[in-house]
Design a protein around this motif. Structure first.
Motif, PDB file in Angstrom:
ATOM      1  N   UNK A  76       1.272  -1.414  -0.406  1.00  0.00           N
ATOM      2  CA  UNK A  76       0.076   0.051   0.222  1.00  0.00           C
ATOM      3  C   UNK A  76       0.462   0.990  -0.008  1.00  0.00           C
ATOM      4  N   UNK A  77       1.427   0.791   0.818  1.00  0.00           N
ATOM      5  CA  UNK A  77       2.894   2.445   0.926  1.00  0.00           C
ATOM      6  C   UNK A  77       3.493   2.413  -0.503  1.00  0.00           C
ATOM      7  N   UNK A  78       4.158   1.672  -0.418  1.00  0.00           N
ATOM      8  CA  UNK A  78       5.077   2.203  -1.476  1.00  0.00           C
ATOM      9  C   UNK A  78       5.029   1.602  -3.068  1.00  0.00           C
ATOM     10  N   UNK A  79       3.293   0.534  -3.199  1.00  0.00           N
ATOM     11  CA  UNK A  79       2.883   0.764  -4.363  1.00  0.00           C
ATOM     12  C   UNK A  79       1.207   1.329  -4.749  1.00  0.00           C
ATOM     13  N   UNK A  80       0.943   2.425  -4.276  1.00  0.00           N
ATOM     14  CA  UNK A  80      -0.532   2.860  -4.500  1.00  0.00           C
ATOM     15  C   UNK A  80      -1.218   2.914  -6.151  1.00  0.00           C
ATOM     16  N   UNK A  81      -2.030   2.133  -5.861  1.00  0.00           N
ATOM     17  CA  UNK A  81      -2.365   1.851  -7.453  1.00  0.00           C
ATOM     18  C   UNK A  81      -3.422   3.027  -7.892  1.00  0.00           C
ATOM     19  N   UNK A  82      -3.838   4.145  -6.867  1.00  0.00           N
ATOM     20  CA  UNK A  82      -4.383   5.113  -7.774  1.00  0.00           C
ATOM     21  C   UNK A  82      -4.147   6.633  -7.313  1.00  0.00           C
ATOM     22  N   UNK A  83      -4.326   7.167  -6.950  1.00  0.00           N
ATOM     23  CA  UNK A  83      -3.943   8.835  -6.391  1.00  0.00           C
ATOM     24  C   UNK A  83      -4.342   8.741  -5.213  1.00  0.00           C
ATOM     25  N   UNK A  84      -5.959   8.404  -5.163  1.00  0.00           N
ATOM     26  CA  UNK A  84      -6.782   8.599  -4.203  1.00  0.00           C
ATOM     27  C   UNK A  84      -5.573   7.777  -2.813  1.00  0.00           C
ATOM     28  N   UNK A  85      -4.977   6.530  -2.630  1.00  0.00           N
ATOM     29  CA  UNK A  85      -4.436   5.544  -2.125  1.00  0.00           C
ATOM     30  C   UNK A  85      -3.331   6.479  -1.870  1.00  0.00           C
ATOM     31  N   UNK A  86      -2.271   7.209  -2.915  1.00  0.00           N
ATOM     32  CA  UNK A  86      -0.971   7.856  -2.498  1.00  0.00           C
ATOM     33  C   UNK A  86      -1.463   8.634  -1.668  1.00  0.00           C
ATOM     34  N   UNK A  87      -2.539   9.603  -2.585  1.00  0.00           N
ATOM     35  CA  UNK A  87      -3.070  10.337  -1.475  1.00  0.00           C
ATOM     36  C   UNK A  87      -2.838  10.369   0.039  1.00  0.00           C
ATOM     37  N   UNK A  88      -4.045   9.663   0.299  1.00  0.00           N
ATOM     38  CA  UNK A  88      -4.376   9.027   1.458  1.00  0.00           C
ATOM     39  C   UNK A  88      -3.775   8.952   2.503  1.00  0.00           C
ATOM     40  N   UNK A  89      -2.739   7.894   1.908  1.00  0.00           N
ATOM     41  CA  UNK A  89      -1.865   6.694   2.773  1.00  0.00           C
ATOM     42  C   UNK A  89      -0.722   7.531   3.139  1.00  0.00           C
ATOM     43  N   UNK A  90       0.111   7.788   2.101  1.00  0.00           N
ATOM     44  CA  UNK A  90       1.595   8.262   2.932  1.00  0.00           C
ATOM     45  C   UNK A  90       1.841   9.588   2.310  1.00  0.00           C
ATOM     46  N   UNK A  91       1.066  10.434   1.969  1.00  0.00           N
ATOM     47  CA  UNK A  91       1.281  12.072   1.588  1.00  0.00           C
ATOM     48  C   UNK A  91       2.073  11.968   0.357  1.00  0.00           C
ATOM     49  N   UNK A  92       2.087  10.966  -0.548  1.00  0.00           N
ATOM     50  CA  UNK A  92       2.780  10.785  -2.112  1.00  0.00           C
ATOM     51  C   UNK A  92       2.304  11.738  -3.240  1.00  0.00           C
ATOM     52  N   UNK A  93       3.683  11.744  -3.749  1.00  0.00           N
ATOM     53  CA  UNK A  93       3.481  13.122  -4.621  1.00  0.00           C
ATOM     54  C   UNK A  93       3.140  12.026  -6.224  1.00  0.00           C
ATOM     55  N   UNK A  94       1.687  13.136  -6.244  1.00  0.00           N
ATOM     56  CA  UNK A  94       1.195  12.186  -7.236  1.00  0.00           C
ATOM     57  C   UNK A  94       1.311  13.033  -8.999  1.00  0.00           C
ATOM     58  N   UNK A  95       2.373  12.776 -10.120  1.00  0.00           N
ATOM     59  CA  UNK A  95       2.382  13.893 -11.026  1.00  0.00           C
ATOM     60  C   UNK A  95       1.448  13.650 -11.856  1.00  0.00           C
ATOM     61  N   UNK A  96       1.082  14.259 -12.527  1.00  0.00           N
ATOM     62  CA  UNK A  96       0.076  14.378 -13.336  1.00  0.00           C
ATOM     63  C   UNK A  96       0.610  13.490 -15.037  1.00  0.00           C
ATOM     64  N   UNK A  97      -0.401  13.028 -15.674  1.00  0.00           N
ATOM     65  CA  UNK A  97       0.191  11.726 -16.615  1.00  0.00           C
ATOM     66  C   UNK A  97       0.430  12.708 -18.321  1.00  0.00           C
ATOM     67  N   UNK A  98       0.545  13.426 -18.225  1.00  0.00           N
ATOM     68  CA  UNK A  98       1.614  14.285 -18.971  1.00  0.00           C
ATOM     69  C   UNK A  98       2.645  14.859 -18.944  1.00  0.00           C
TER      70      UNK A  98
END
Lengths: 330, 271, 315
Positions: free
Chosen positions: A222-244
């Motif tokens: 969950x922490x290292x390989x979030x499968x969606x932006x929601x999980x990435x944001x909610x779980x670990x304050x991961x950075x989410x890079x936009x698709x483009x």
């Protein structure tokens, strides 16, 4: 491994509100399972469905292989630790703990002995004659735990059990619960909105959002390989890079997550960014970086770098740290 | 020097509040004095002398005893009915949200919100239409109807204060619906029901307006008093009865107050 | 239900346990069972009677035979508007208005003191001080005033002792509010009404004043308001919901009472007495029924006005 609890397309709708929406789930026997999500995401409703306080509007729930439909809570070998503990205010601590045995018709002397033993297990020896109102929050929490465990449930449900405790006590209880679960071997299903708690305690975590499970996996997954932006944001304050941007970097066309600690400062190459805020977090410094139109967070070892607000830096990361996400959500 | 603003009320306010309280209590105290007067033809003040003999006279009056007995019986049965109906209604309204919940609350409150004379004359004409002769039960029918609200108010207040998860916790621990009621619900609402029951008893024991329409020839204690008020025949006996009624109604009210004082509002508006 | 994995309750097969299972599976049935007894009781006995009465107000009475004519007519309602009956309605409404205003003025200092200054033991004492008169016997309270207002009673005695009998006589000489003595005057009726219904005003008023934080008043004073301005501009608007809630009681109770004006007052009728005489000695149930509609309509109008003023928003 035997399946303790299975959800098969389970929904619980309240009018037009889809509290739980077509959830599939299998919790193994002896597992410490966490349901993580923001409030209103459906995790507590799932817990109440297992306990029998709610009935699914669609789908099937099985507990140890037998269908739970139409089985009232008092006929399920499942016990709950409630968020507000729900200790009976008119009964002493001893009678609270012995309540389940009293209902089963266990004799007075025997249930007294069992209650004392269980109180000892949660380190509350000698508190039996008090009323719940005379206990502190942490003590009440442990009485609630003892009251559930004395019945030797097959599954123990815990609804935000640590939510009302202060930080220090919460950390102690996290450890204690883990030890208890290991030694008793009971399946724990644990509801929380605190990602740190879920990740540090559970064997597996299900992340809930809007009545659906977004991801199920071990804390590492969950922490290292979030499968969606929601999980990435909610779980670990991961950075989410936009698709483009990801496409620009030549890594495929999808959103991608990037962990703060994967970002490093480099002296040449990399991407230009500006430090717009810094905060001290113990072993590292947390940086807020502005790179073009996007905001990134990075954890930097402050022994190796001096970071000033306003400073222009170059940042980079290993391509394998960039995790593409199927991006099912907006 | 200025006085401490936080602790002291303005003198004018103090006097007005004290005068208001005095206005509410002095007439009741006056009743206590009149029970001992030696004067038996007029309401003369100050009493020409004090005596205890009217207590003995009242004690030996069969009509007073009969009226008292009828009142106590009516109040007991009405309270019992109101306890059952009020608790059921409160449980239904508090536990679940259903269509028409507001309407149910309104119907429960209506018998005391509308003037008693409307309840009374409605019941009387209904008894007429249905050809029901006046009896003990016609009085009870009216009394139980307006007593429900007092029990209901007390029970709803307590249910609201009692955490809903207690019932779930009990079922979770293996208790079925009846065991949960017996071991968890009842102990938690018992004092509220006792308080509601006492207030209902006081309300029924004292009721006169509805009763005049539903009693026919029977006399409850308030009806006996009303007759004395309209056509005074035995003033000293009336004085003693009035004093006893005051003392008898004070006790349940005090008890109800002590039973519910932590948190609940005693349903004072329930009249 | 013999599944080992799910159930482990040895005492799970009694009749009660099975009944509990059945009810648990049908929550709607359970709700219906809970509601049925009170709903049937109140619905049939109370609402049924109420509608039966209402229906009768649309019948009329045959003037010659004295029997009820069971045909729909508004004739009975027209009868309400003949001068004699209109007098009764106006008299009662005026009295209810005066009693309500009087109770509001008298209740305010008690409620305000109890809400703002009384603490601990004193607070309990104030609360009981209002609860006890509220709940003590209505008839005994009326009886007490019969004693007080009697010619040989305590009030006349006090005036005599203070050598103020002339003032009382001058007051009683005033037309309308005066009379032969206090016990047969409108003033007497007013006093008894005021006394009996006063606690019903104090309690809701105190409840609403409890919610007015002292800092509002201090803020107002701080901004330069004189005490009277603070009262008018801050305290009164905030206390208004409680005053209106209390006034609903005092107004409604006065409108429907028929015992107090019968025992203390002039012989002129109030609505309650009119209802009582029409249904009793006169046997004119339709007119009595129509009369009972009057307080209901007045109260409905009153509540509607209160609601329009936004008085319930804060309740």
């Amino acid at each position: 491994m035997t399946t303790a609890v299975r959800f098969d397309g389970v929904s619980r709708h309240f009018g037009s509100v889809k509290a739980v929406d077509a959830v599939d789930l299998a919790i193994g026997e002896g597992e410490f399972f966490a349901m993580l999500g923001p409030s209103g995401s459906g995790k507590t409703t799932c817990l109440r469905l297992i306990a029998g306080f709610e009935q699914p509007t669609a789908g099937e729930i099985e507990i140890f292989g037998s269908p739970a439909g139409g089985v009232p809570p008092y006929r399920r070998n499942v016990n709950t630790v409630f968020q507000d503990y729900a200790l009976f205010p008119h009964l002493s601590v001893m009678d609270n703990v012995a309540y389940g045995l009293m209902i089963k018709g266990v004799g007075k002397a025997e249930r007294r002995r069992a209650a004392e033993a269980t109180l000892e297990m949660v380190r509350l020896t000698g508190y039996g004659s008090r009323k719940p109102s005379q206990l502190s929050g942490g003590q009440r929490q442990r009485v609630a735990l003892a009251r559930a465990l004395i019945n030797k449930p097959k599954v123990l449900l815990l609804d935000e059990p640590l939510g009302a405790l202060d930080l220090k006590l919460r950390e102690d209880m996290q450890e204690e619960l883990k030890v208890l679960q290991r030694s008793l071997g009971i399946t724990f299903v644990f509801v929380t909105h605190d990602q740190g708690e879920a990740l540090s305690m559970a064997d597996r975590v299900a992340v809930f959002d809007q009545g659906k499970i977004r991801q199920i996996g071990t804390p590492q997954e969950i922490y290292q390989q979030p499968t969606s932006a929601f999980v990435a944001n909610f779980v670990g304050s991961s950075n989410v890079l936009p698709a483009d941007l990801v496409a620009q970097l030549g890594s495929g066309h999808a959103q991608a997550s990037l962990r703060p600690e994967a970002i490093r400062l480099v002296s040449a190459g990399g991407h230009p960014a500006e430090i717009i805020a810094t905060s001290f977090v113990g072993a590292a410094t947390k940086l807020a970086l502005q790179m073009g139109d996007i905001r990134l967070h990075a954890l930097i070892d402050h022994r190796t770098h001096d970071c000033e607000v306003g400073q222009q830096v170059l940042i980079d990361w290993n391509p394998e740290d960039l995790h593409l996400m199927d991006g099912g959500d907006e | 020097m200025r006085s401490d603003k936080r602790s002291g009320a303005p003198t004018g306010l103090k006097i007005a509040a004290a005068a208001g309280l005095a206005f509410m209590h002095l007439p009741i105290l006056l009743i206590l004095v009149y029970a001992f007067t030696t004067e038996d033809k007029t309401y003369q003040w100050p009493p020409p002398g004090l005596t205890l003999k009217w207590f003995a006279v009242t004690w030996n009056r069969p009509d007073v005893w009969e009226a008292l007995q009828l009142s106590v019986r009516v109040a007991s049965i009405s309270t019992a009915i109101a306890l059952v109906l009020g608790t059921l209604c409160a449980a239904a309204v508090v536990r679940t949200k259903f269509f028409g919940r507001e309407a149910i609350s309104l119907i429960v409150i209506l018998p005391i919100a509308l003037p008693g004379i409307i309840t009374g004359i409605s019941l009387r004409s209904a008894f007429n239409i249905a050809d029901i002769p006046f009896s003990f039960w016609t009085i009870v029918l009216g009394h139980a109807t307006f007593c429900v609200v007092v029990v209901y108010n007390n029970a709803v207040a307590r249910f609201r204060r009692t955490s809903g998860s207690l019932i779930e916790a009990s079922m979770d621990l293996g208790a079925n619906g009846f065991q949960t009621f017996r071991y968890v619900v009842l102990p938690n609402i018992a004092t509220a029901l006792l308080a509601g029951g006492m207030l209902a008893f006081a309300l029924s024991f004292d009721e006169v307006i509805v009763t005049t329409f539903t009693a026919g020839q029977q006399a409850t204690l308030p009806i006996w008093m009303l007759e004395e008020l309209v056509r005074p025949r035995q003033r000293p006996v009336t004085n003693v009865v009035a004093m006893v009624v005051i003392l008898v109604t004070f006790l349940p009210i005090l008890a109800a107050y002590y039973l519910t004082r932590d948190g609940d509002q005693v349903a004072g508006h329930g009249r | 239900m013999s599944n080992v994995a799910i159930t482990s309750q040895p005492r799970g097969d009694g009749i009660l346990a099975r009944l509990s299972d059945a009810l648990w599976r049908r929550p709607t049935l359970f709700l219906v069972l809970l509601l049925a007894p009170p709903a049937l009781w109140l619905g049939i006995i109370y609402l049924g009677s109420l509608f039966a009465l209402l229906a009768q107000s649309f019948f009329s009475i045959d003037e010659f035979s004295g029997l009820i004519n069971y045909e729909f007519t508004l004739k009975t309602y027209r009868e309400l508007f003949i001068p004699a009956n209109l007098d009764i309605i106006i008299r009662t409404t005026l009295m209810a208005t005066c009693v309500t205003l009087g109770a509001a003025v008298l209740a305010f200092p008690i409620a305000y003191y109890a809400a703002r200054y009384a603490r601990g033991k004193w607070k309990a004492l104030f609360y009981l001080g209002v609860m006890l008169p509220l709940w003590s016997s209505y008839l005994v309270k009326v009886y007490a005033w019969k004693l007080i207002l009697a010619k040989e009673g305590i009030l006349n005695w006090i005036f005599e002792v203070l050598h103020l009998t002339w003032a009382l006589e001058a007051y009683l000489a005033i037309p309308l509010i005066g009379g032969n003595s206090l016990s047969v005057s409108y003033s007497g009726t007013f006093l008894v009404f005021l006394y009996v219904w006063l606690p019903f005003m104090v309690l809701p008023m105190q409840a609403s004043l409890e919610r007015v934080s002292a800092s509002y008043l201090e803020a107002s004073a701080d901004l330069g308001a004189k005490p009277l301005q603070t009262f008018r501009l801050v305290l009164l608007p905030l206390a208004l919901p409680g005053i209106i809630a209390g006034s609903i009681f005092t107004f409604s109770l006065t409108l429907g009472d028929y015992i107090i004006p019968q025992i203390v007052g002039s012989s002129r009728l109030f609505i309650g007495q009119a209802v009582y005489t029409h249904q009793g000695t006169a046997g004119n149930i339709p007119l009595a029924a129509a009369f009972t509609v009057v307080p209901v309509v007045i109260m409905g109008f009153y509540l509607w006005m209160a609601k329009r003023q936004g008085a319930f928003d804060a309740l």
